[in-house]
Every structure is written in C-alpha cells, then in structure tokens.
Write an enzyme that holds these catalytic residues in place. Structure first.
Site, PDB file in Angstrom:
ATOM      1  N   GLU A  71     -11.245 -76.614  72.701  1.00  0.00           N
ATOM      2  CA  GLU A  71     -10.363 -76.025  73.711  1.00  0.00           C
ATOM      3  C   GLU A  71     -10.874 -76.434  75.096  1.00  0.00           C
ATOM      4  O   GLU A  71     -12.018 -76.885  75.241  1.00  0.00           O
ATOM      5  CB  GLU A  71     -10.356 -74.498  73.579  1.00  0.00           C
ATOM      6  N   HIS A  86      -5.530 -77.292  67.936  1.00  0.00           N
ATOM      7  CA  HIS A  86      -4.076 -77.159  67.760  1.00  0.00           C
ATOM      8  C   HIS A  86      -3.355 -78.254  68.531  1.00  0.00           C
ATOM      9  O   HIS A  86      -3.819 -78.695  69.589  1.00  0.00           O
ATOM     10  CB  HIS A  86      -3.588 -75.781  68.198  1.00  0.00           C
ATOM     11  N   ASP A 115      -4.789 -78.467  77.427  1.00  0.00           N
ATOM     12  CA  ASP A 115      -4.715 -77.461  76.362  1.00  0.00           C
ATOM     13  C   ASP A 115      -3.764 -77.928  75.265  1.00  0.00           C
ATOM     14  O   ASP A 115      -2.571 -77.643  75.318  1.00  0.00           O
ATOM     15  CB  ASP A 115      -4.244 -76.133  76.952  1.00  0.00           C
ATOM     16  N   GLU A 150      -0.987 -72.349  67.429  1.00  0.00           N
ATOM     17  CA  GLU A 150      -1.968 -71.519  68.134  1.00  0.00           C
ATOM     18  C   GLU A 150      -1.366 -70.802  69.329  1.00  0.00           C
ATOM     19  O   GLU A 150      -1.741 -69.672  69.646  1.00  0.00           O
ATOM     20  CB  GLU A 150      -3.149 -72.398  68.579  1.00  0.00           C
ATOM     21  N   GLU A 151      -0.429 -71.458  70.021  1.00  0.00           N
ATOM     22  CA  GLU A 151       0.103 -70.877  71.252  1.00  0.00           C
ATOM     23  C   GLU A 151       0.925 -69.608  71.017  1.00  0.00           C
ATOM     24  O   GLU A 151       1.238 -68.893  71.971  1.00  0.00           O
ATOM     25  CB  GLU A 151       0.937 -71.916  72.011  1.00  0.00           C
ATOM     26  N   HIS A 183      -0.977 -74.571  80.986  1.00  0.00           N
ATOM     27  CA  HIS A 183       0.225 -73.735  80.844  1.00  0.00           C
ATOM     28  C   HIS A 183       1.088 -73.767  82.112  1.00  0.00           C
ATOM     29  O   HIS A 183       1.946 -72.889  82.273  1.00  0.00           O
ATOM     30  CB  HIS A 183      -0.117 -72.283  80.491  1.00  0.00           C
TER      31      HIS A 183
END
Length: 377
Positions: free
Chosen positions: A171, A83, A112, A146-147, A351
C-alpha cells in the site's frame, strides 16, 4: 550481491507501469478490473511465475495468484498482497491522465496501489535476473475489491496468508515514507429511510420526505465523531423527480476506531439510531468490517526492524505507526501473521484527481522490497 545494489531504470519502469495505470479498474466494474488482472497475469507469467486466475464472485472481478519457482515451492514463505481495484470511475483518465512532470507522475490508482504492486513485481524480476534466490518461496496475490471493504475475497486473502510465514503489503507509503505496523478497525453500514410519497407542488404537506429525514440523520451520525471513533457518510442515493416527495433514500456510512472496544461502542451507537420519527422509518444494517490489527506484535516488529536496517543502507530513516484507512493487512495482522504494510511508493493525493507518486521512489521501494525478500527467513 547485495539486493540494495540492484539497478532499476526508472524511465523503463514508468513505461511499463503506464499500461497498468491506463487500464482503469474501478471496483464496481468487474469487467474493467478483470482487464487489469489480464495485464498483471501476463506480466507475472513473463516474470516466470505459475499464475492462477481465480474467478470473481458477488459481482466483483476475479483475482490473480502467482507463485514463483523455488526449491521449497509450496512451503510457507512470503505473501505479497495487493489490490488492483481503484476508486476512480471509467473516464477519470480524461481528467487525470498518466503524465510525468519531473519527479512527479500522475494517474488514477498510481499511488493506491498499482505503483506499489508494480514495484513488488519489479523487485522479484530483478532478483531473478541477478541470479539471486530468496530464502523463502514468494507468492503474489492481487484482489479486486479492497476499496469497498474486501467483501468477496477476505477468505481468499486469509487462506493464502495462513499458508505463509510473512505478509508484505505494498500500500502507499506514509507521508514520511514510513511503514504501517497496525491498523484501526473499520465498519461499514447501509442506511435506509422510508417515508411517504406525495406531489411536491400540489400536496407537499401530505408527504414525508425520506431525503430530509436522511439529511438530519447524517448530521446526527457525523456529530458522533470523537478522537477515538470517527463517523462519516460518503454515499447517498435518492429521488428521481423533483416534483415528487421522495419516499426512499439509501446511504452508506463508515466508522473507524483505534481499538476493538471503541469500534464495538461505535457500532452500538449506530444501531441505536434506528426507529421511526415523524412518519419516516430509519433502518441501519451492518456492512463489511475490517478488524483491528493491533500494533507492536513481535513478528511484525521484527520485520520492521529488518526493514529499518535496509532503509538505513538506502539512506533514510524508516518510521512506523499504526494507521487509519484500512487495508487487507487488517486481516493478516489480525490473524497474528507478521505483516508489514505501506511498503509501496511515496506520493500524495490518493483517491483524488491529483493522485501522484514520486518517481524516484519507484527504485527506492523496489530495493526495499527486494531486500526484505532476500533477508526474511
């Protein structure tokens, strides 16, 4: 030639990764994600792929599918699924600029999972430059959502996976550099409280605060967390005027479970919280769900054993585990298609405003992916 002997110039890789990181692409900004897809589509085309742009829907950005030339073009092969959306809003670069400090490089989405997507492309390019033909055709699919649970592209991912024999998901690597061979289930919920407005100064007692009711429900929801099923509330929106008792409040919750049975119990517990109390209505609606990807499936473990052999040649021991924190590997693993996840770069702080990668892992993971592409049959 052994694919593990391929040469990768780390400084050059970082220079070419930089535009990917400096193109901020938060999920909810479709135009920003599409700008990132433009960059990826260009780089994939330069690498020799036949590239398709797939329009977005449901308010999200579009996807990119790239298929590389191969004698068996169109036959089942290897799908690399990643993603390009991130959790970082536009402007994060001001607080988290692309910056290298020794073996660490920082930037929004660098771990990520733009770093892993990038090294996957680098692996394919290096194989081509060395004149090495993979036994199976290779398809790359980059998606935009995706998130937030992949609401708009799950069927696209599943359709592409069904055409292939194997799925690689770059990932972020696990903290020890290990791979993921199964993932827990994740369900999302939309929460709503409906109260009664009033003037907070002149008639406070006449109102029924949706905010206060939601706050109580959040504590109740998060108190349901156990070792087998977790509950968290990560989004809340309410109020506009401090002198008004808010009559509405919206929130989003997430539950993660190790087994389908645990997830089913968690979902039932969430839905049972609905009702009315002290004049405030509480409603729960289901959002998107990632199914359990059961670990230790034979096809996946055969892939892992191959990856472990490759990593031994690279000088480290590759571990495996089932993991929380869903990915699009949930879908392909649930389908029973051999899937190996967390093949991307090493790092930490995903994140967060400290998101970073280990620069040395760029070449390491590119070699690992190149090795898998050459040895999967």
């Amino acid at each position: 030639m052994n694919p593990l002997d391929l040469k990768f110039d780390t400084d050059d890789m970082l220079d070419r990764l930089r535009p990917w990181i400096e193109c901020e692409s938060p999920t909810y900004d479709a135009a920003a994600v599409d700008r990132m897809m433009d960059i990826a589509a260009y780089d994939l085309t330069v690498a020799g792929a036949v590239v398709d742009r797939i329009p977005g829907r449901m308010g999200f950005g579009g996807s990119v599918r790239a298929r590389f030339p191969h004698p068996d073009f169109g036959q089942p092969g290897i799908l690399i699924a990643g993603h390009m959306d991130t959790v970082h809003p536009i402007g994060t670069l001001e607080k988290l600029p692309f910056k290298r400090e020794g073996d660490i490089c920082y930037g929004p989405g660098i771990q990520d999972m733009k770093g892993g997507n990038f090294v996957s492309l680098e692996a394919i390019k290096a194989l081509g430059a060395a004149g090495m033909q993979s036994p199976l055709p290779i398809t790359v699919l980059f998606t935009p959502d995706e998130e937030v649970g992949t609401p708009s592209t799950r069927d696209l991912i599943e359709a592409e996976a069904a055409k292939n024999k194997y799925v690689l998901v770059p990932e972020p690597a696990r903290p020890d550099g290990g791979a993921v061979i199964g993932r827990y289930a994740i369900a999302r919920f939309n929460l709503s409280t409906r109260g009664k407005p009033s003037h907070a100064g002149a008639a406070l007692a006449d109102g029924r605060s949706a905010i206060a009711a939601m706050a109580k429900k959040i504590l109740e929801i998060e108190a349901m967390t156990s070792d087998d099923c977790t509950f968290s509330v990560g989004v809340i929106h309410a109020g506009q005027w401090v002198n008004c008792v808010s009559s509405s409040c919206e929130a989003q919750a997430l539950t993660m479970a190790k087994t389908q049975e645990d997830l089913d119990r968690g979902v039932a517990a969430m839905m049972a919280l609905q009702g009315e109390e002290n004049g405030v209505i509480f409603e729960v609606t289901r959002g998107v769900t990632r199914p359990v990807w059961e670990p230790d499936q034979p096809g996946t473990m055969a892939m892992f054993d191959l990856a472990k052999e490759l990593c031994a040649e690279l000088g480290f021991d590759l571990t495996s585990a089932s993991a929380g924190g869903g990915s699009d590997g949930n879908f392909t693993g649930y389908m029973g298609i051999p899937t190996l996840d967390s093949l991307g770069v090493r790092g930490r702080g995903l994140h967060t405003l400290g998101e970073q990668i280990d620069v040395s892992s760029l070449a390491e993971r590119a070699k690992l992916i190149a090795g898998l592409l050459m040895r999967l049959e």
